[in-house]
Structures are given as structure tokens and as C-alpha cells.
Design an enzyme around this catalytic site. Sequence first.
Site, PDB file in Angstrom:
ATOM      1  CG  HIS A 371      -1.936  -1.013   1.308  1.00  0.00           C
ATOM      2  ND1 HIS A 371      -3.228  -0.841   0.865  1.00  0.00           N
ATOM      3  CD2 HIS A 371      -1.863  -2.278   1.768  1.00  0.00           C
ATOM      4  CE1 HIS A 371      -3.905  -1.960   1.067  1.00  0.00           C
ATOM      5  NE2 HIS A 371      -3.096  -2.847   1.621  1.00  0.00           N
ATOM      6  CE  LYS A 562      -7.131  13.275   0.286  1.00  0.00           C
ATOM      7  NZ  LYS A 562      -7.148  12.097  -0.529  1.00  0.00           N
ATOM      8  NE  ARG A 563      -4.286   9.868  10.243  1.00  0.00           N
ATOM      9  CZ  ARG A 563      -3.866   8.950  11.120  1.00  0.00           C
ATOM     10  NH1 ARG A 563      -4.574   7.848  11.306  1.00  0.00           N
ATOM     11  NH2 ARG A 563      -2.782   9.137  11.821  1.00  0.00           N
ATOM     12  CE  LYS A 568      -2.968  10.600   3.267  1.00  0.00           C
ATOM     13  NZ  LYS A 568      -3.688   9.710   2.323  1.00  0.00           N
ATOM     14  CB  THR A 670     -10.549   4.290  -0.943  1.00  0.00           C
ATOM     15  OG1 THR A 670     -10.056   4.668   0.339  1.00  0.00           O
ATOM     16  CG2 THR A 670      -9.821   3.058  -1.424  1.00  0.00           C
ATOM     17  CE  LYS A 674     -14.403   5.149   1.038  1.00  0.00           C
ATOM     18  NZ  LYS A 674     -13.498   5.248   2.195  1.00  0.00           N
TER      19      LYS A 674
HETATM   20  C1  26Q Z   1       3.070   0.504  10.449  1.00  0.00           C
HETATM   21  C2  26Q Z   1       3.928   0.122  11.415  1.00  0.00           C
HETATM   22  C3  26Q Z   1       3.733   0.534  12.720  1.00  0.00           C
HETATM   23  C4  26Q Z   1       2.650   1.326  13.046  1.00  0.00           C
HETATM   24  C5  26Q Z   1       1.780   1.710  12.068  1.00  0.00           C
HETATM   25  C6  26Q Z   1       1.980   1.288  10.775  1.00  0.00           C
HETATM   26  C7  26Q Z   1       1.043   1.674   9.733  1.00  0.00           C
HETATM   27  C8  26Q Z   1      -0.318   1.642   9.966  1.00  0.00           C
HETATM   28  C9  26Q Z   1      -1.203   1.999   8.981  1.00  0.00           C
HETATM   29  C10 26Q Z   1       1.483   2.043   8.482  1.00  0.00           C
HETATM   30  C11 26Q Z   1       0.587   2.390   7.488  1.00  0.00           C
HETATM   31  C12 26Q Z   1      -0.763   2.358   7.737  1.00  0.00           C
HETATM   32  C13 26Q Z   1      -1.763   2.716   6.743  1.00  0.00           C
HETATM   33  C14 26Q Z   1      -1.515   2.929   5.479  1.00  0.00           C
HETATM   34  C15 26Q Z   1      -2.577   3.309   4.544  1.00  0.00           C
HETATM   35  O1  26Q Z   1      -3.700   3.572   4.936  1.00  0.00           O
HETATM   36  N1  26Q Z   1      -2.286   3.334   3.250  1.00  0.00           N
HETATM   37  C16 26Q Z   1      -3.312   3.672   2.273  1.00  0.00           C
HETATM   38  O2  26Q Z   1      -3.910   2.489   1.815  1.00  0.00           O
HETATM   39  C17 26Q Z   1      -5.030   2.775   0.997  1.00  0.00           C
HETATM   40  C18 26Q Z   1      -5.701   1.466   0.650  1.00  0.00           C
HETATM   41  O3  26Q Z   1      -4.939   0.767  -0.280  1.00  0.00           O
HETATM   42  C19 26Q Z   1      -4.625   3.556  -0.235  1.00  0.00           C
HETATM   43  O4  26Q Z   1      -5.779   3.908  -0.934  1.00  0.00           O
HETATM   44  C20 26Q Z   1      -3.851   4.814   0.166  1.00  0.00           C
HETATM   45  O5  26Q Z   1      -3.336   5.438  -0.989  1.00  0.00           O
HETATM   46  C21 26Q Z   1      -2.707   4.448   1.106  1.00  0.00           C
HETATM   47  O6  26Q Z   1      -2.076   5.620   1.568  1.00  0.00           O
END
Ligand code: 26Q
Length: 840
Positions: A371, A562-563, A568, A670, A674
Amino acid sequence: MTAFVNCPTVDIEDDRTGLSVETLRRALADNLFYIQGKWPEVASTNDFYLALAYTVRDRMMPRWLSSTRTLMKPEVRVVTYLSAEFLLGPHLGRNLINLGIEEPVKQAVAESGLDFTELIAQEEEPGLGNGGLGRLAACYMESLASEQIPAIGYGIRYEFGIFDQEIRDGWQCEITDKWLQYGNPWEIPHPEASVTVGFGGHTEGYTDSDGRFRKRWIPGKQVKGIPYDTPIPGYRVNTVNTLRLWKAEAVESFDFQSFNVGNYYGAVDSKVTSENISKVLYPNDEQLEGKQLRLEQQYFFTACALQDMIRIHLASGRKLDSFCEKFTAQMNDTHPAVAVAELMRLLVDEHGMGWDEAWAVTQKTLAYTNHTLLPEALEKWSLSLFGSLLPRHLEIIFEINQRFMDDMRVRYMNDPGKLAALSLIDDNDGGYVRMANLASLGSYAINGVAALHSELVKKTILKDFHELFPGKIRNVTNGVTPRRWIALANPRLAALYTEKIGDGWLHNLEEIGQLEGYADDPGFRAHWRQIKRDIKQELATYIYQRTGIAVSPDSMFDILVKRIHEYKRQHLDVLHIITLYERLKANPNLDMAPRTFIFGGKAAPGYAMAKLMIKFITAVGDVINHDPTIGDRLKVVFLPDYNVKFGQRVYPAADLSEQISTAGKEASGTGNMKFSMNGALTIGTLDGANVEIRELVGDDNFFLFGLTTDGVDALKASGYNPWDYYTSNPQLKEVIDLVQSGFFAKGDSNLFRPLTDKLLYDDPFMLMADYQSYIDCQDRIGAAYQDQEHWSRLSIINAVRMGKFSSDRAIRDYCRDIWQVSPAPVEMMAYDQSQAGLRV
Ligand code: 26Q
């Protein structure tokens, strides 16, 4: 009631499954009395909500249990989705839609003298995810069920999900999310299916009874995983899949040895330590270095899941050599990548399988979704931490790597660059395990989440794996569920679709394409505009209640949710707002489409720049919203605590969707889908799934701006200097100067200095380079909005061409191109009440 035709138990008006309004009303009253233990006179809204939730849950039960029995059949292939996050959103509304019982339930609630909307609003959403990745897992669980694919989602039952956000004096404050405090009616714990997971300790060699040398792991501590199951019903089908989330508990409530020597507190302490594992969700974008608890979480849920899968497989009477025929396990990013080592350990150490066979089974079971391309987001764990927590797994990873490197040395003739790039171990700074390399080698398929992203994965982070295993990296473009993001979020639009083309679009979103001709129908366009206007009015009311800011539903709703992250580029949006503000100040009679800018999103608690970006938005809003010369022409709103529930309000209310990441940084997005599905037009870069959205809606319907990925690379290579843009663009200079003067910070010229300095002297996300193109594009949008008939036409075309972005399509892609699994419709198994309580 077509929804229940196959279910023998519901032909009769059974009190727990009957669907007549009268039965539902009685069930609601019974649940309040017998489950909540309340008389109606003293019941709170939450009591009534819980009674309603139990009433609905009962009606899922026959299908849920039949689905579970289907999945246990030896010949049925099952998908498991391993994810550290599931950002589910509220269950009640979705369950009513999917079961097809919304109408009688609404009526029963009304006849009970209750307010349906109020009960729906009562549900506290399970925020067990950060953002896109977790929400994707939730959409996929719903589509797996709707597509009748036997599936189990495995994850962690965090006691505290993503923090609640409050804004104080314009700054983000984090509040713990106590989502369980008033009870969770959707989950059923199964302590009888608990498993034990080890941590730490050491390994030892021994010779088994066949004279074979074996390794075993003597963990230093053990933790119990208790599964909590939540039903995920498909849309109008019998399939109700299970989301199985694990809670960590101490193996024994007390460490009796410590207790007996008088160390009472020490004994309780070890219990507390075990329970910490499922205590809290980690925010992304945090520095991970040395976060042992996070690695514990990852191993915990992965180990629980694999043990559970092995139990299911063995219970159906089959042997482990066919494990990969029974199951395919999708790893949602690298968070569960330790599954590669754990499955090897279970097969080799615990079940006595030979290494080569175990490796073949492992590699045929696991698949990996990437991702992100951001190098800083690629997971790696130091060898010292990894080895102290999972000593046997580290040995296994070394063994896998040694065999792999031996093969590679033959293939690449000792090309040290290649070997170093492919190795599972990064040798710098004492050494790290590279989770993406581990996941890539241990899987039979790897996929990116949008066409552009998958190509970039092949060209960048997994280039060497792509060269080594051509065809292994695929693309599955993300999708979102139309049940939540159209039917539930936008019932007016859903009713319009159904009135014109029937309700088949809820199963097959491509059908909305049939509506395209209506874009030329003035009556339809007027209806379309009226729907949008009504929803904007509702959001305006909500904004006023939440923030005290009055916004006009006749202004363009320009939304970025979004975050919060520099890539972004929320701050690029703010530069545009300031540009408009300066224009209006210079020319108060300027003819322009009034705009309401709406922002929402959380910043990781440790990400200072993201938090400053929130302050930047709110500070600019404070000035502009209170400037009497501006009036309704510009309003800036930061809505606190953006979450799924809130998303359901904002996507349908948008005129313009902001998808403005630096090209090459957003894997898919995503939210872009939406918005578009709900009739918003997009301003965006050629990034992530924007590329595919634009291909479908056409160049004329998509407001494109900014550098392409190649443009970004070329500019960086040629020596990017953001300062040049500042000096050569008077408008941009004026904007930055105004910020630097402290104008938006009550005269404090230092407050936003870190933000402007970064833009002027570093600007890794190239806002300065994209500024002018963004402004020009926004000007075109402003002009287009002035012609409402034209805008409505674009909006309709845009929405009805979104069929591809249903998560049903994405799941079908996974089934066909990756998992090799087909639908297995669930046959209802009779529940004979007259036999209940008898052991047969
Ligand atoms: C990793 C290690 C330790 C703590 C936290 C994490 C962590 C947690 C969540 C790292 C990344 C995330 C989330 C990533 C994320 O949401 N990525 C998004 O995924 C979506 C679904 O595929 C995409 O549409 C987005 O582009 C992408 O940013």
C-alpha cells in the site's frame, strides 16, 4: 421477504427471527427487558439502541451459523484476510440494508415510540484503523460476503481504537477512544477457541524419535488470544462471514509463584503486561524504532490466525500438505508479514513437516498487498529487537534468506548490489529484517492497489523481485462498497437510481452506467441538483452545530478529507484559499463562485508538521470567516474527529473533491472514489486511482493539474529549487509573505515558520512547483461552477461512470487473478427448535 427464502426457521414468526412489524416490536421490547434488564421508563437511548442491535443480530444468526458450517466443509476453499486494521464504521445501518429488513424495522421502531435516526446515531463506531488501509479491509469484508466468498477476517480487538480528535484553540488534541464502554452488541467472544502465543525465550536443538535433528522454541512468556467474532452479512445473500478479532489476556490471571512469595503486585503486573498487547491501535506516521509492543501486536494476531486456520483444516479431516488448497491468506501490507516465518515454524517445528515441503505450502498460501511507496513507511525491525522477541522466527528467516541468497549467488554471479537489494536482511546499523522482502519472497502473489501504483512498485521498491519473478506482481485497483457509500450514505441518490433502473446496481454497480443519457435531461438534472442542495443544507446545519460557523449551501462545497500528511498536501489547498482571499481584498467586487472549504482528518500524535498543518487551516479560517468584507464568498471549516460516520455525511455533500497528492505518493486513495460516486467532480494530480477515475470520466470531466511522476523525478534530478518559484511568482510570493508576516497568527511571525521554511528551502512534496498549475485549474473550476446546468451534467456523467470502483469488482479481480477461489453459496441449515437443548 425475498431475503430469507432459503431459511427454514423464518417462515414461522419465531420471536428471534420473525420479520413482521409486530414480531420485531415485541422482540425489541423483550431484548430491552431480558438483555438490557431495563423497564422502558428508565431505559436510555443507548439501551434502546442495544435492544435494537440484538434484535437485528438475532435475525442474522441462522445465516451466520450456516455460513460457518459451509466454510468448514473440506472441499470449500476459504480466503482469510490478515489485517492489523479494520475500520468498520457503524454496523446497524449496513446490516439492515444488507439483510433487506430496513422497512419493517423502521416501522417497528416507530411503533415502539422511538426515533430511528436517533438510535442509528447512538452507535459508537469501531475505529480499529487509521485510514485507507483499514477502511479498505472493511469494504473488502463486506464485498467478500456479498460475492458469497467464504472468508474470515483476522485482526486485533483493540480496546482503544484510533483516538478521538478535539480541536482546542485550533490545535489537535487526542482523546482516548473508549468505543467499548457502553457495550458492543455485535461481537460474540469464544473463549473456548482461545489459542496460546509465545514470546521471547530461546531455542534449542534436539533429536526426535526418528533420529532427526529438530529445533524447538522455549518461549519466555505466553499470552492467550481470545477470539471475538463479528458477523459481516453480504448484500441480500445467505453468506454472513466472520470477522475474528483477538484480545490478549494473561494465560493465568495470577502468576501463582510470585503470588505465593508475597509479590502480589508483581503477579498482577504480568497480567497487565500481557493485556497491553491488544490495548491500543498504533497511529501510522509514527517513528517506529524500538516499538516492541507494535511487533508484539503483529506477531500476536498473525500467530492466532494461523493456529486457528490450522485447527479448522485439521478438524475437517485433512492433512497439512493440503493447507494451501483449503486456505489463501492475504496479508494487508507487511503488518502480518511475520506469517511467513510463523507458518514455517508451525509446519516444521510443531507438525514435523520437512523444510522444502513446508516452504512450498507457505509460498502457496500467502499473498501480499503493498500500500505504499514512501521509503520511510517500509517496515523494518532491528535484529536485536526481533531476535529477543521472536528468536525462533529470526532463525527461520536467516535460514530462508541463506537458501535464497545461495540461489541468487548462482543466478547473479555474485553481483553484490543485487544480492543486497534482494536480501531479507538489511546489514546497516546492526541489521534489520525487511518485512516487504520477507512478504514478497514468502508469497505466491504480490499486488499494488491502483494501476499506476502497481507499475511503480515494479519499477522502484520491488524492482529486483519483479525482475526475478516476472508476473508475480499484479494490480488490483481498490474499490469501495456501494452499499455503505451510496445506499447508506446517500439514500436520496440511491432512491433516484432505483426509481430509474431498478435496484440491480446494488449488486452490480456497472449498471448505473445506464443512467448516462439522463445527463442531457433538464428535469433529471434539476432533480440531481435538488438532492445535492438538500444534503448540503443538512451538512451546513451539522457544521453550524459542531463549529458555530454558518456556511451557505449555495456556495461550492470544496472538500478535502483524509489523514493529514505533507504528501497529501492539505497546505496546498490553504495556499489557494489565501490566494482567493488576497484577490477579494484587492478587488472586493470580484465576480467569483462562493466557496466553502471543508477539511477533516487526523494527524499522527507524533507528527509535528501535520499538527501544524491543522493549526494552519484553522488559523486561516479564523481570519477569513470573521472578515466582514468576505461574507459567504469564502468560508473555511475544519470539522473535528473525521471518521467513517462523518465520512457518510460529507462525501454526498461535496461539489468538489480534492485529490492533490504529489504524483507518485498516494498509492490509490479510496476517498476519491467515494466522492466521485456521489457526484463530486475531482481536482487532482495524476496519482493513484485518480488516473483510472480520469480515464473513465474523460479529460473534460476531470480537473487535472500538476506534475506527473516523471515530471517530479525529472525536476528533482535537475536540482529542484523551490525558492525560484517564490521569487518568480508574485502571487505566490504575496501568499507566502502574508503567512510569514504573522497575519494569520495574531502577529506571531514564528508560528508557521517551520511550514513556510520547509516549503521555501526544501519542499520535498513540491507544492511550490505545482502551485500555479493548481491555481489555474481552480480558476477553471470556479468558472465552470457558475454554469450550474453544465456542472450538473458533468456531475451526473462523473457519478454514473464509477461502476468500476465497487469493491465487488475488486474482490472478483482478487478471486480470479490471485486467489483462484469461486463463490460458494450458503445453504441454510435447519435450526429445529424442538430439538434445541438436546445433545445429538
Ligand atoms: C506501520 C507500522 C507501525 C505502526 C503503524 C503502521 C502503519 C499503519 C497503517 C502504516 C501504514 C498504515 C496505513 C496505510 C494506509 O492507509 N495506506 C493507504 O492504503 C489505501 C488502501 O490501499 C490507499 O488507498 C492509500 O493510498 C494508502 O495511503
